[in-house]
Design a protein around this motif. Sequence first.
Motif, mmCIF file in Angstrom:
data_model
loop_
_atom_site.group_PDB
_atom_site.id
_atom_site.type_symbol
_atom_site.label_atom_id
_atom_site.label_comp_id
_atom_site.label_asym_id
_atom_site.label_seq_id
_atom_site.Cartn_x
_atom_site.Cartn_y
_atom_site.Cartn_z
ATOM 1 N N ASN A 145 0.834 -1.200 0.000
ATOM 2 C CA ASN A 145 0.000 0.000 0.000
ATOM 3 C C ASN A 145 0.869 1.251 0.000
ATOM 4 O O ASN A 145 1.999 1.245 0.495
ATOM 5 N N GLN A 165 -0.097 7.011 1.789
ATOM 6 C CA GLN A 165 -1.331 7.770 2.009
ATOM 7 C C GLN A 165 -2.451 6.902 2.560
ATOM 8 O O GLN A 165 -3.373 7.409 3.197
ATOM 9 N N LYS A 166 -2.396 5.610 2.312
ATOM 10 C CA LYS A 166 -3.457 4.706 2.756
ATOM 11 C C LYS A 166 -3.212 4.133 4.147
ATOM 12 O O LYS A 166 -4.011 3.335 4.638
#
Length: 335
Positions: A46, A49-50
């Motif tokens: 990922n 930002q996630k």
Amino acid sequence: MCCRLQFTHSINWLLAVGVLLALLIFTASHGTVQIPLNAIPSLLFNTAQKLNDEQQFWRDVLLEIRLPRVLFAALAGGVLALAGATMQALFRNPLAEPGLIGISSGASLGAVCAIVLGGGSFAILAPAAFLGSILATALAYHLGRRYAGMAGLLLAGIAINAICGSLMGLFTYLADDNQLRSLTFWNMGSLAGASWQRLAMLAPFLLLISIWIMRYWRAMNALLLGEREALHLGFAIKGLRRKLIVLVALLIGPLVAATGGIGFVGLVVPHCARMLLGADHRRLLPASLLLGAIALVLADYIARIAVAPAELPIGVVTSLIGGPFFLWLLLSRKS
């Protein structure tokens, strides 16, 4: 029947590689900071930002500290075990290991000189340790070739180990308190300095030399029969001996510069591989590489968690485990 045996061997190799991969993931997730195993895929794939703050912290620990360290442990363990198996074939002696002819002590002397005289930065320490291993090996070979067989090389190695030990004692006496602390921890071995940069610098070179060594499996099998028999089979013994010694020095010198002294891996792991697979170096050499990687990853895991949040020197762990295990191997052999 032959196809069935080949299939069985292939399955065994795949299982061993699977064990190593699983061990790498497990040990990378455990330590002072516990990272949930089920979170590792999202941390790896990922984008930042996630991830929330806690996950971002886990990601930094995993990518910047744990993964380079466990991969470096696997690389170092595999290389040490392969070098040990090569030396045992060369000397036709199961007690042989890279330090026997002064490779490790030469590297250690170079590193000690760098710490005491040059400040001890890795940019100075690594070339000094590498140069020390090469010079000690060259001197042992030059002196040992005056005698037939490997006896001269062995005697020269014993003398060089003694001289290097005395010089290291002298430099230790001259060291100040900070240098003495660095010397103490370096001599006990550590993987704390592992990083992606160090891996990128050492891994291609060490893996290339390892593959080069494994190409000589036929010659090592011939050496099991004796030097005269190997000569009759068409192997140039003097040239082969020189090549293998140089290749082992090229493996151990840079590694000792990066990790310090890590004992017993090069001695015990080839024994275990030989017990499992026999003496055929076509399988023994890659098996030693693989088992050495597994062994040092496990030793590093123990070093990190045994006295957490502090850390044991990995050389202490390998000696505490490897020494009694090797004694057990000796005592359990039939007389």
